[in-house]
Scaffold this active site. Sequence first.
Site, PDB file in Angstrom:
ATOM      1  N   CYS A 137     -58.108 -25.062  25.055  1.00  0.00           N
ATOM      2  CA  CYS A 137     -56.649 -25.231  24.973  1.00  0.00           C
ATOM      3  C   CYS A 137     -56.013 -23.902  24.587  1.00  0.00           C
ATOM      4  O   CYS A 137     -55.023 -23.466  25.178  1.00  0.00           O
ATOM      5  CB  CYS A 137     -56.266 -26.235  23.884  1.00  0.00           C
ATOM      6  SG  CYS A 137     -57.226 -27.732  23.850  1.00  0.00           S
ATOM      7  N   ASP A 146     -27.252  15.541 -11.030  1.00  0.00           N
ATOM      8  CA  ASP A 146     -26.518  16.226  -9.987  1.00  0.00           C
ATOM      9  C   ASP A 146     -25.063  16.249 -10.442  1.00  0.00           C
ATOM     10  O   ASP A 146     -24.586  15.304 -11.050  1.00  0.00           O
ATOM     11  CB  ASP A 146     -26.653  15.462  -8.677  1.00  0.00           C
ATOM     12  CG  ASP A 146     -25.803  16.085  -7.588  1.00  0.00           C
ATOM     13  OD1 ASP A 146     -25.966  17.288  -7.355  1.00  0.00           O
ATOM     14  OD2 ASP A 146     -24.980  15.365  -7.005  1.00  0.00           O
ATOM     15  N   ASP A 200     -26.556  10.928  -5.955  1.00  0.00           N
ATOM     16  CA  ASP A 200     -25.796   9.916  -5.219  1.00  0.00           C
ATOM     17  C   ASP A 200     -26.589   9.183  -4.138  1.00  0.00           C
ATOM     18  O   ASP A 200     -26.033   8.389  -3.414  1.00  0.00           O
ATOM     19  CB  ASP A 200     -24.520  10.521  -4.643  1.00  0.00           C
ATOM     20  CG  ASP A 200     -24.818  11.475  -3.495  1.00  0.00           C
ATOM     21  OD1 ASP A 200     -25.990  11.582  -3.091  1.00  0.00           O
ATOM     22  OD2 ASP A 200     -23.880  12.115  -3.015  1.00  0.00           O
ATOM     23  N   ASP A 227     -28.759  13.534  -2.202  1.00  0.00           N
ATOM     24  CA  ASP A 227     -29.819  13.888  -3.140  1.00  0.00           C
ATOM     25  C   ASP A 227     -31.109  13.125  -2.886  1.00  0.00           C
ATOM     26  O   ASP A 227     -32.026  13.178  -3.695  1.00  0.00           O
ATOM     27  CB  ASP A 227     -29.352  13.596  -4.579  1.00  0.00           C
ATOM     28  CG  ASP A 227     -28.085  14.367  -4.916  1.00  0.00           C
ATOM     29  OD1 ASP A 227     -27.952  15.488  -4.405  1.00  0.00           O
ATOM     30  OD2 ASP A 227     -27.250  13.844  -5.665  1.00  0.00           O
TER      31      ASP A 227
END
Lengths: 124, 780
Positions: B24, B468, B667, B671
């Site tokens: 099958c 930063d 951010d 960065d």
Amino acid sequence: MTFDQIFVLSTGLAAIAWINWYFFAAGRRKAAVAAGTGQAIEIVVDGGYDPSSIRLAHGRPASLVFDRRETSSCSDELVIPDLGVRRFLPAGKRTTVELPPTLARGEHEFTCGMGMMRGRLIVE
Amino acid sequence: MTETATAEHERLAFPVTGMTCAACQGRVQRTLEKTPGVLDASVNLMTGTATVTYDPAAVTPAALVDTVRDTGYGAELPAEEASAAEEQLAHDAAQESEYRGLRTKAVVTLVAAALAMVLSMPLMTAQHHGAAADPLMQLAMRYLGGPLADAAPWLYGAPRGLLTGVLLAMTAGVLLWSGRHFFTRAWKAFRHHSADMNTLIAVGTGAATLYSVGATLFPGWLLARGVSPDVYYEAVIFIIGLVLTGNALEARAKRQTSSAIRGLISLQPDTARVLREGIEAEIPVSALAHGDIVVVRPGERVPVDGTIVHGSGAVDESMLTGESVPVAKAVGHRAIGGTVNRAGSFRIRATALGAESTLARIVTLMREAQGSRAPIQHLADRISAVFVPVVISIAIAAFVAWYLLAGAAGPALAAAVSVLIIACPCAMGLAVPTAVMVATGRGAALGVLIKGGEALERAGRLDTVVLDKTGTVTEGRPAVTDLLPAPGVSDEALLFEAASVERGSEHPLADAVVQAARGRGIALEDAAGFVAVPGRGVRGRVRGADVAVGSRSWLRDAGVETDGFAPDEARLAAEGKTPVYVARDGALRGLLAVADPIRASSRSAIARLRRLGLDVVLLTGDARATAEAVGREVGIERVVAETLPEGKVAEVKRLQAAGHVVAMVGDGVNDAPALAQADLGIAVGGGSDIAVDAGDVTLVRPDLQGAARAVELSRRTMRTIRQNLFWAFAYNVVGIPIAAGVLYPAFGVLLSPVLASAAMALSSVSVVSNSLRLRRARIA
């Protein structure tokens, strides 16, 4: 030493030896191999993972189908730490977890939510 | 479950039913493979799934399902993967029902235990009870034995066989009903060559029960062999009852560890008031479409993420950002689904629905965080993997030692059972994950999204924080900070002339000038003959006059007298501000200063980071003078200026090479490489735009206080984890030998199995409770 004492001592030592053999040595079974290009394999969750070691080919996607056949809350979550996966496995149901083809070569563990039940994926 | 395999191909796994044999399977697979658009198909007989890689341009999932159905087998389109929220709710329901079940069983079993204790007392006076040596039973006997004998003298007259028979029946009832799952689970684990807490309970209570049954049925045989036919039924029932109580308390406490996620999910309203063809209608949120206009009235929850297109409001975002002051929102601002509109009313255009919404992404992130594993857990993992077989070995050794040294089976059995029952692998398993769960939840409530256990652990080890400058310490958007008009010129006139010309420019400084004019309600005019000279300035005709806006050198070269402002320019430059000169028809009109303003919270947040013992470094691409001015303003001595984006990565690497554990706060967009290089990347979200995926830690609010909170929370969490692990290890290391009876020769101290089960129940509950304390940890 009486006969009783010798009997208890030797039976106790034999029991300790057998327990450590059974749980640590005899449990190392061969890993199951996931078949097909799609690499699907069914894992029964019932007091443990069966099979608990699964061999996968690197670079191809794979599906793990967890068939949870118990209600014990111990197994109600599946965690694959390397993939950041935490999935709820509903009792009495099958839950498919898709693995990305990017899964790195090597061993990746999967466990229950509290890390008591374990299995491993061997990607090679 | 559809997922993108490559750019053009998609993969679909779907259930196929009715397959009984390999033939099958082969038939379905061949049929699928021959279907146009199918690149690869595999059918798994075991799992009853077909996995197909296909070209979505050539064939649809529905067509694939139909293809399988045509072969005579059943197939269904896969259900959409449950969302994180739904999954959490399903999990909660399962946990709740487990707790209720355990509670009922615990209460009934403890009542049965009290009854069994009463029935056991007459047996003890008859000197046929090993538990008479049990300190707990001795205590009960001393205080309750007398009154009981007075109240129910018939009990003491009852034959021993009857009492033990009743106790046996009660024990059988408890083991078959409330304690059965310990045995079935232990057996299942045993078949997998593994052992867990259930194994210990099952072996412990099983051994005690078997011995007691033997003593009940064949007392004479035991006596003939010199073994006292004691029964321990009440101890078995008590142990099961106390362990169930512990499990129930643990289940309840575990539920509380995910209460933060539940809280977030409950923020999502079910319905939204949508405006379609001018008619307001309340519809389920799931029926909303992208771009629908949704009406939000005062006091209502914002149903979806969207942009305000009409009206204004004051929105309480505290549940997502931790910011307690409502945020003023007007047209063009973004509103986040789940936040509450406290005042005003507005309409939003739906932008992100379902799994893409901010709330859903936070919930998903938190679930993933809770799925991660902290490296500190490795030790606990290694121990718990060998724990149970080792404990069983110790129990057997204790039995043998007691039997050989004391010569009696009764105390030997009690010691062995105590060892099995007191050992608690659960406390070790719970020590780390529960703390991580509670901490990530607490973090989310503070507006700090932590990616997982590893991030928590690294945050707890930090010694250096690199900030930063632009967008992190400062607002990231230049603004006009000073206006210095020439004598006889008003502020407004200066701004009007400068902004009217600058309006044509796309320079960030120009935008600051235009915003300043708009902020004062000055109506601007179009400048004719606009010219921009890159790097120098802009000029154009405003109301017939030639207006030039730019650097001093540019204006001086054009013959404008600028010397009068030289001292002012020097002062502004020292403050890190950029001076902009304005001239009209060759005469100087004044000077504007533009700077990126420092965020209000930066100074206090940096002071807080330093109080935490962290070295703070300011990193920026700006000129040295500007950078140092900002550094002075916020209290940072170590300033690294004039770095290129690659230079930020190099600076982080340099600090790491010097042995520091470094966090980079930035951010998340510009960065990103430095965030990835750092030991811990902390991404600062930009107001309503929550960059959920950037960094190991995401601050939902652009506020450096979040970085300090992340560090404080992580340190608290690591302390909690260490306490938990210490407690879990110490408990077992101390408890198991005492249970085995090492204190008996010296002090005569022997633990009863019942006391052991109480200690065991308490130990795992206390670990979870200790983790829950993080929910109330003082973090400002």
